[in-house]
Design a protein around this motif. Structure first.
Motif, PDB file in Angstrom:
ATOM      1  N   ARG A   8       0.692  -1.236  -0.121  1.00 17.07           N
ATOM      2  CA  ARG A   8       0.147   0.082   0.053  1.00 17.07           C
ATOM      3  C   ARG A   8       0.945   1.264  -0.034  1.00 17.07           C
ATOM      4  O   ARG A   8       0.481   2.213  -0.697  1.00 17.07           O
ATOM      5  CB  ARG A   8      -0.954   0.055   1.282  1.00 17.07           C
ATOM      6  N   ALA A  11       2.565   1.566  -3.368  1.00 18.85           N
ATOM      7  CA  ALA A  11       1.512   2.019  -4.316  1.00 18.85           C
ATOM      8  C   ALA A  11       1.205   3.644  -4.195  1.00 18.85           C
ATOM      9  O   ALA A  11       0.912   4.345  -5.267  1.00 18.85           O
ATOM     10  CB  ALA A  11       0.179   1.440  -4.329  1.00 18.85           C
ATOM     11  N   GLY A  12       1.105   3.992  -2.941  1.00 16.45           N
ATOM     12  CA  GLY A  12       0.781   5.375  -2.626  1.00 16.45           C
ATOM     13  C   GLY A  12       1.889   6.175  -3.175  1.00 16.45           C
ATOM     14  O   GLY A  12       1.832   7.267  -3.866  1.00 16.45           O
ATOM     15  N   VAL A  15       1.528   6.605  -6.941  1.00 14.32           N
ATOM     16  CA  VAL A  15       0.726   7.235  -7.443  1.00 14.32           C
ATOM     17  C   VAL A  15       1.196   8.865  -7.311  1.00 14.32           C
ATOM     18  O   VAL A  15       1.046   9.628  -8.267  1.00 14.32           O
ATOM     19  CB  VAL A  15      -0.552   7.184  -6.708  1.00 14.32           C
ATOM     20  N   LEU A  16       1.751   9.262  -6.176  1.00  8.12           N
ATOM     21  CA  LEU A  16       2.112  10.686  -6.032  1.00  8.12           C
ATOM     22  C   LEU A  16       3.265  10.994  -7.119  1.00  8.12           C
ATOM     23  O   LEU A  16       3.133  11.978  -7.494  1.00  8.12           O
ATOM     24  CB  LEU A  16       2.518  10.791  -4.414  1.00  8.12           C
ATOM     25  N   SER A  18       3.954   9.759 -10.047  1.00  2.00           N
ATOM     26  CA  SER A  18       3.272   9.655 -11.197  1.00  2.00           C
ATOM     27  C   SER A  18       2.396  11.212 -11.534  1.00  2.00           C
ATOM     28  O   SER A  18       2.695  11.828 -12.728  1.00  2.00           O
ATOM     29  CB  SER A  18       2.370   8.709 -11.503  1.00  2.00           C
ATOM     30  N   VAL A  19       1.975  11.558 -10.463  1.00  6.27           N
ATOM     31  CA  VAL A  19       1.147  12.947 -10.510  1.00  6.27           C
ATOM     32  C   VAL A  19       2.220  14.006 -10.761  1.00  6.27           C
ATOM     33  O   VAL A  19       1.824  14.970 -11.369  1.00  6.27           O
ATOM     34  CB  VAL A  19       0.289  12.885  -9.416  1.00  6.27           C
ATOM     35  N   THR A  22       3.632  14.047 -14.023  1.00  9.53           N
ATOM     36  CA  THR A  22       2.593  14.650 -14.845  1.00  9.53           C
ATOM     37  C   THR A  22       2.524  16.150 -14.752  1.00  9.53           C
ATOM     38  O   THR A  22       2.276  16.821 -15.812  1.00  9.53           O
ATOM     39  CB  THR A  22       1.119  14.050 -14.632  1.00  9.53           C
ATOM     40  N   THR A  33       0.012   6.727 -13.970  1.00 11.27           N
ATOM     41  CA  THR A  33      -0.894   6.894 -13.040  1.00 11.27           C
ATOM     42  C   THR A  33      -2.048   6.000 -13.376  1.00 11.27           C
ATOM     43  O   THR A  33      -2.674   5.113 -12.341  1.00 11.27           O
ATOM     44  CB  THR A  33      -1.689   8.106 -12.761  1.00 11.27           C
ATOM     45  N   ILE A  36      -0.900   2.135 -12.686  1.00 12.68           N
ATOM     46  CA  ILE A  36      -0.856   2.047 -11.379  1.00 12.68           C
ATOM     47  C   ILE A  36      -2.488   1.670 -10.755  1.00 12.68           C
ATOM     48  O   ILE A  36      -2.648   0.636 -10.210  1.00 12.68           O
ATOM     49  CB  ILE A  36      -0.434   3.114 -10.586  1.00 12.68           C
ATOM     50  N   GLY A  37      -3.268   2.655 -11.164  1.00  5.41           N
ATOM     51  CA  GLY A  37      -4.688   2.098 -10.739  1.00  5.41           C
ATOM     52  C   GLY A  37      -5.369   1.089 -11.367  1.00  5.41           C
ATOM     53  O   GLY A  37      -5.897   0.116 -10.616  1.00  5.41           O
TER      54      GLY A  37
END
Length: 61
Positions: A8, A11-12, A15-16, A18-19, A22, A33, A36-37
């Motif tokens: 977890r 994954a978090g 995500v952060l 990749s944002v 971006t 992102t 990952i989702g």
């Protein structure tokens, strides 16, 4: 830390990251992102998670 918690957190972080990529580098990183989702969704249904396999080999229980 349990294997589930490590996955977890990983994954978090992904995500952060990749944002951030971006917003700062290129909008094409939004697909990172999305990947990952999609991986999180498929692992919820199938129970197969490549990251969990790697972390398990690294010694997380």
């Amino acid at each position: 830390m349990t294997l589930e918690n490590v996955v977890r957190v990983f994954a978090g972080i992904m995500v952060l990251l990749s944002v951030l990529l971006t917003v700062t580098v290129d909008t094409g990183f939004v697909w990172f992102t999305v990947f990952i989702g999609a991986n999180l969704i498929q692992s919820a249904f199938t129970g197969f998670c490549p990251a969990a396999m790697v972390f398990k080999k690294l010694g997380f229980k």
